[in-house]
Design a protein around this motif. Structure first.
Motif, PDB file in Angstrom:
ATOM      1  N   SER A   1      -1.369   8.797  12.790  1.00 22.09           N
ATOM      2  CA  SER A   1      -2.452   8.305  13.765  1.00 22.09           C
ATOM      3  C   SER A   1      -3.954   8.655  13.366  1.00 22.09           C
ATOM      4  O   SER A   1      -4.764   7.402  13.251  1.00 22.09           O
ATOM      5  N   PHE A   2      -4.159   9.734  13.251  1.00 23.61           N
ATOM      6  CA  PHE A   2      -5.385  10.116  12.598  1.00 23.61           C
ATOM      7  C   PHE A   2      -5.852   9.472  11.543  1.00 23.61           C
ATOM      8  O   PHE A   2      -7.022   8.822  11.470  1.00 23.61           O
ATOM      9  N   LEU A   3      -4.964   9.366  10.544  1.00 26.76           N
ATOM     10  CA  LEU A   3      -5.235   8.718   9.151  1.00 26.76           C
ATOM     11  C   LEU A   3      -5.648   7.214   9.360  1.00 26.76           C
ATOM     12  O   LEU A   3      -6.506   6.502   8.699  1.00 26.76           O
ATOM     13  N   ASN A   4      -4.796   6.498  10.284  1.00 28.96           N
ATOM     14  CA  ASN A   4      -4.911   5.089  10.357  1.00 28.96           C
ATOM     15  C   ASN A   4      -6.162   4.952  11.186  1.00 28.96           C
ATOM     16  O   ASN A   4      -7.081   4.068  10.589  1.00 28.96           O
ATOM     17  N   ASN A   5      -6.614   5.928  12.189  1.00 25.60           N
ATOM     18  CA  ASN A   5      -7.923   5.670  12.909  1.00 25.60           C
ATOM     19  C   ASN A   5      -9.211   5.727  11.727  1.00 25.60           C
ATOM     20  O   ASN A   5     -10.371   5.261  11.866  1.00 25.60           O
ATOM     21  N   TRP A   6      -8.914   6.952  10.904  1.00 24.94           N
ATOM     22  CA  TRP A   6     -10.000   7.286   9.954  1.00 24.94           C
ATOM     23  C   TRP A   6     -10.240   6.287   8.765  1.00 24.94           C
ATOM     24  O   TRP A   6     -11.434   6.084   8.733  1.00 24.94           O
ATOM     25  N   ASN A   7      -9.397   5.490   8.524  1.00 22.44           N
ATOM     26  CA  ASN A   7      -9.400   4.525   7.693  1.00 22.44           C
ATOM     27  C   ASN A   7      -9.610   3.060   8.110  1.00 22.44           C
ATOM     28  O   ASN A   7      -9.832   2.183   7.257  1.00 22.44           O
ATOM     29  N   GLU A   8      -9.631   2.746   9.436  1.00 23.05           N
ATOM     30  CA  GLU A   8      -9.531   1.592   9.856  1.00 23.05           C
ATOM     31  C   GLU A   8     -10.793   0.997   9.619  1.00 23.05           C
ATOM     32  O   GLU A   8     -11.835   1.501   9.877  1.00 23.05           O
TER      33      GLU A   8
ATOM     34  N   ASP B   1     -19.244  -2.928  21.260  1.00 26.96           N
ATOM     35  CA  ASP B   1     -20.386  -1.974  20.537  1.00 26.96           C
ATOM     36  C   ASP B   1     -20.657  -0.724  21.028  1.00 26.96           C
ATOM     37  O   ASP B   1     -21.655  -0.192  21.239  1.00 26.96           O
ATOM     38  N   THR B   2     -19.267  -0.118  21.589  1.00 24.82           N
ATOM     39  CA  THR B   2     -19.250   1.249  22.088  1.00 24.82           C
ATOM     40  C   THR B   2     -18.221   1.786  21.453  1.00 24.82           C
ATOM     41  O   THR B   2     -17.306   1.551  20.977  1.00 24.82           O
ATOM     42  N   GLN B   3     -18.327   3.315  21.430  1.00 20.53           N
ATOM     43  CA  GLN B   3     -17.359   4.088  20.761  1.00 20.53           C
ATOM     44  C   GLN B   3     -16.028   4.221  21.660  1.00 20.53           C
ATOM     45  O   GLN B   3     -14.986   4.126  21.117  1.00 20.53           O
ATOM     46  N   LEU B   4     -16.457   4.088  23.002  1.00 23.69           N
ATOM     47  CA  LEU B   4     -15.191   4.275  23.856  1.00 23.69           C
ATOM     48  C   LEU B   4     -14.474   2.900  23.798  1.00 23.69           C
ATOM     49  O   LEU B   4     -13.086   3.251  23.786  1.00 23.69           O
ATOM     50  N   GLY B   5     -14.950   1.867  23.397  1.00 26.84           N
ATOM     51  CA  GLY B   5     -14.390   0.567  23.432  1.00 26.84           C
ATOM     52  C   GLY B   5     -13.296   0.630  22.075  1.00 26.84           C
ATOM     53  O   GLY B   5     -12.194   0.373  22.124  1.00 26.84           O
ATOM     54  N   LEU B   6     -14.006   1.215  21.115  1.00 25.54           N
ATOM     55  CA  LEU B   6     -13.135   1.439  19.580  1.00 25.54           C
ATOM     56  C   LEU B   6     -12.080   2.513  19.812  1.00 25.54           C
ATOM     57  O   LEU B   6     -11.057   2.332  19.348  1.00 25.54           O
ATOM     58  N   ILE B   7     -12.222   3.531  20.563  1.00 19.44           N
ATOM     59  CA  ILE B   7     -11.254   4.591  20.955  1.00 19.44           C
ATOM     60  C   ILE B   7     -10.145   3.814  21.571  1.00 19.44           C
ATOM     61  O   ILE B   7      -8.881   4.272  21.440  1.00 19.44           O
ATOM     62  N   LEU B   8     -10.356   3.109  22.460  1.00 19.04           N
ATOM     63  CA  LEU B   8      -9.236   2.449  23.557  1.00 19.04           C
ATOM     64  C   LEU B   8      -8.544   1.528  22.692  1.00 19.04           C
ATOM     65  O   LEU B   8      -7.200   1.474  22.636  1.00 19.04           O
ATOM     66  N   VAL B   9      -9.014   0.892  21.745  1.00 20.14           N
ATOM     67  CA  VAL B   9      -8.258   0.018  20.611  1.00 20.14           C
ATOM     68  C   VAL B   9      -7.612   0.512  19.922  1.00 20.14           C
ATOM     69  O   VAL B   9      -6.338   0.236  19.515  1.00 20.14           O
ATOM     70  N   TYR B  10      -8.092   1.714  19.350  1.00 17.76           N
ATOM     71  CA  TYR B  10      -7.351   2.350  18.214  1.00 17.76           C
ATOM     72  C   TYR B  10      -6.082   3.169  18.857  1.00 17.76           C
ATOM     73  O   TYR B  10      -5.055   3.421  18.248  1.00 17.76           O
ATOM     74  N   ALA B  11      -6.020   3.522  20.135  1.00 23.03           N
ATOM     75  CA  ALA B  11      -5.302   4.336  20.817  1.00 23.03           C
ATOM     76  C   ALA B  11      -3.969   3.257  20.885  1.00 23.03           C
ATOM     77  O   ALA B  11      -2.954   3.557  20.825  1.00 23.03           O
ATOM     78  N   THR B  12      -4.203   2.017  21.636  1.00 24.09           N
ATOM     79  CA  THR B  12      -3.288   1.115  21.713  1.00 24.09           C
ATOM     80  C   THR B  12      -2.651   0.528  20.551  1.00 24.09           C
ATOM     81  O   THR B  12      -1.824   0.228  20.597  1.00 24.09           O
TER      82      THR B  12
ATOM     83  N   SER C   1     -16.832   8.696  13.024  1.00 24.85           N
ATOM     84  CA  SER C   1     -15.569   8.629  12.414  1.00 24.85           C
ATOM     85  C   SER C   1     -14.503   9.735  13.055  1.00 24.85           C
ATOM     86  O   SER C   1     -13.544   9.547  13.691  1.00 24.85           O
ATOM     87  N   LEU C   2     -15.320  10.729  13.004  1.00 22.75           N
ATOM     88  CA  LEU C   2     -14.694  12.202  13.534  1.00 22.75           C
ATOM     89  C   LEU C   2     -14.268  12.249  15.107  1.00 22.75           C
ATOM     90  O   LEU C   2     -13.375  12.283  15.719  1.00 22.75           O
ATOM     91  N   LEU C   3     -15.340  11.307  15.900  1.00 22.19           N
ATOM     92  CA  LEU C   3     -15.246  11.457  17.261  1.00 22.19           C
ATOM     93  C   LEU C   3     -14.148  10.285  17.811  1.00 22.19           C
ATOM     94  O   LEU C   3     -13.312  10.472  18.394  1.00 22.19           O
ATOM     95  N   VAL C   4     -14.434   8.971  17.013  1.00 17.84           N
ATOM     96  CA  VAL C   4     -13.571   8.011  17.312  1.00 17.84           C
ATOM     97  C   VAL C   4     -12.080   8.463  16.925  1.00 17.84           C
ATOM     98  O   VAL C   4     -10.994   8.121  17.766  1.00 17.84           O
ATOM     99  N   GLY C   5     -11.887   9.058  15.781  1.00 24.44           N
ATOM    100  CA  GLY C   5     -10.441   9.420  15.297  1.00 24.44           C
ATOM    101  C   GLY C   5      -9.760  10.327  16.061  1.00 24.44           C
ATOM    102  O   GLY C   5      -8.842  10.194  16.431  1.00 24.44           O
ATOM    103  N   VAL C   6     -10.370  11.436  16.314  1.00 15.98           N
ATOM    104  CA  VAL C   6     -10.081  12.432  17.265  1.00 15.98           C
ATOM    105  C   VAL C   6      -9.578  12.190  18.578  1.00 15.98           C
ATOM    106  O   VAL C   6      -8.725  12.312  19.188  1.00 15.98           O
ATOM    107  N   GLY C   7     -10.627  11.439  19.409  1.00 20.03           N
ATOM    108  CA  GLY C   7     -10.281  10.738  20.577  1.00 20.03           C
ATOM    109  C   GLY C   7      -9.520   9.798  20.619  1.00 20.03           C
ATOM    110  O   GLY C   7      -8.346  10.060  21.606  1.00 20.03           O
ATOM    111  N   ALA C   8      -9.167   8.917  19.684  1.00 26.57           N
ATOM    112  CA  ALA C   8      -8.163   7.964  19.654  1.00 26.57           C
ATOM    113  C   ALA C   8      -6.823   8.476  19.572  1.00 26.57           C
ATOM    114  O   ALA C   8      -5.671   8.115  19.884  1.00 26.57           O
TER     115      ALA C   8
END
Length: 300
Positions: free
Chosen positions: A225-232, A159-170, A96-103
Motif C-alpha cells: 500500500s505504501f509503495l502504491n501511494n508513494w508512486n501514484e 486540493d487537500t492532503q486529507l482528501g488525497l489520503i482518503l482516496v488512497y486509503a479506499t 508524499s511522506l505525509l500522504v503515503g503514511v497516513g493513507a
C-alpha cells in the motif's frame, strides 16, 4: 530359473542411481531459459537505475554535449542539494511522506477490521460481501476520478492532503481485504475458543489474540500500500492543484516540464534518484515479509 526379485534388482539400482540426491530437483533446459530471461530483465532494470544515477552526477553541459551513455567525469553531487532545495523536492518529499503514511495506516486499519468478521465470523451473506469488496479490484481508475472529484468538491476536500489520503486509503481496500481474509483463515479457531473459555469477549479476543498473529499479513499489505501511494500520479495530478501540496510524482512531472524547456536535466535526474532510493531501500529490506504475507493464505 532366475528369481524375479533378483532379476529386477539391477534395474531398480540403475533407476536409483539416475535419481537426484537430496532435495534438489534435476536441472532441465527450460530452467536455463527461465534464468536467462530473468537475468536479462534484472540487468535491464539495474542498467536503467545506473544510467539515471550516472546522468544525475553530470553537469548540464556534460549531459547535453556528450553521449547519454558516457560515464561522468565531474561527479557533481551538488545536483542533489540543488534538487532538494531549489527545485522543491523537499516539499514534494514531505507531502508524499505525509500522504503515503497516513493513507497506508488508515487503509491497513480499516482492512483488518473489515477482514476479521468476513474470515472468522460465520454469518449469512459473508461470501457476497467479500465478493463485493474484491470486485473493486476490477474497477478501472478511469471511471472513478470524476465521481471522486465531485465528491471531494462537495465535502470541501478538493486540493487537500486529507482528501488525497482518503482516496488512497479506499483505493487499496479491496486488495488489502482480500489478502487479510485469506491470511486470517489460516489461523486455528481453537485460539478463539480458548479465549472464550477464559472469559474474553469478541473485541478482547480480536485485540489480544488475533492482532498479534497478523504480523506477516499486515506487513505485506502495509508495504504494498505504501509503495502504491508513494508512486501514484493520476489522482494526485487531478485532485491537487496547489504546488505546495503536490506529491513527488506530480513534482517530478513539473520538473520534467522545466527540463524540457529549460534544459535542467541533471536536476530532474537527481530528483528521480531521491524519489527512488527510499522505495528501493524499503523493498530490499522487507521483501521477505511481502512474500511470506502473500503466500501465507495459500496453504491451510
Amino acid at each position: 530359473m532366475s528369481d524375479p526379485v533378483t532379476a529386477t534388482a539391477p534395474a531398480r539400482t540403475s533407476r536409483r542411481a539416475r535419481q537426484p540426491r537430496g532435495d534438489l530437483a534435476p536441472f532441465r533446459t527450460f530452467h536455463l531459459i527461465f534464468y536467462l530471461i530473468m537475468g536479462i530483465g534484472s540487468a535491464s532494470a539495474i542498467g536503467a537505475y545506473v544510467w539515471v544515477l550516472n546522468a544525475s552526477l553530470k553537469t548540464n553541459t556534460d549531459f547535453i554535449g556528450t553521449s547519454p551513455f558516457a560515464l561522468t567525469a565531474t561527479w557533481s553531487f551538488g545536483n542533489f542539494a540543488e534538487a532538494w532545495r531549489s527545485a522543491g523536492v523537499a516539499t514534494y518529499f514531505g507531502n508524499s511522506l505525509l500522504v503515503g503514511v497516513g493513507a497506508t495506516a488508515l487503509g491497513v486499519g480499516l482492512s483488518v477490521l473489515a477482514a476479521y468478521p468476513l474470515a472468522r465470523i460465520r454469518f449469512r451473506g459473508s461470501a457476497i460481501i467479500l465478493a463485493v469488496f474484491v470486485s473493486g479490484l476490477m474497477v478501472p481508475w478511469m471511471v472513478t476520478f470524476i465521481p471522486l472529484y465531485l465528491t471531494l468538491q462537495d465535502f470541501g476536500l478538493l486540493d487537500t492532503q486529507l482528501g488525497l489520503i482518503l482516496v488512497y486509503a479506499t483505493y487499496n481496500l479491496p486488495f488489502n481485504i482480500f489478502v487479510m481474509v485469506g491470511f486470517m483463515k489460516t489461523l486455528p479457531r481453537e485460539l478463539e475458543e480458548a479465549a472464550a473459555v477464559d472469559g474474553a469477549g469478541p473485541a478482547a479476543t480480536f485485540v489480544r489474540v488475533i492482532v498479534p498473529l497478523l504480523g506477516p499479513g499486515m506487513a505485506s499489505i502495509t508495504i504494498i500500500s505504501f509503495l502504491n501511494n508513494w508512486n501514484e500520479f493520476f489522482y494526485a495530478l487531478v485532485f491537487i492543484s496547489t504546488p505546495e501540496r503536490m506529491t513527488l510524482p506530480v513534482g517530478l512531472w513539473q520538473l520534467n516540464q522545466a527540463a524540457t524547456y529549460g534544459s535542467q536535466w541533471v536536476t530532474l535526474f537527481a530528483a528521480m534518484m531521491i524519489t527512488v532510493l527510499p522505495v528501493l531501500i524499503v523493498f530490499a529490506f522487507l521483501q521477505k515479509h511481502i512474500t511470506r504475507g502473500l503466500t501465507a493464505g495459500s496453504l491451510k
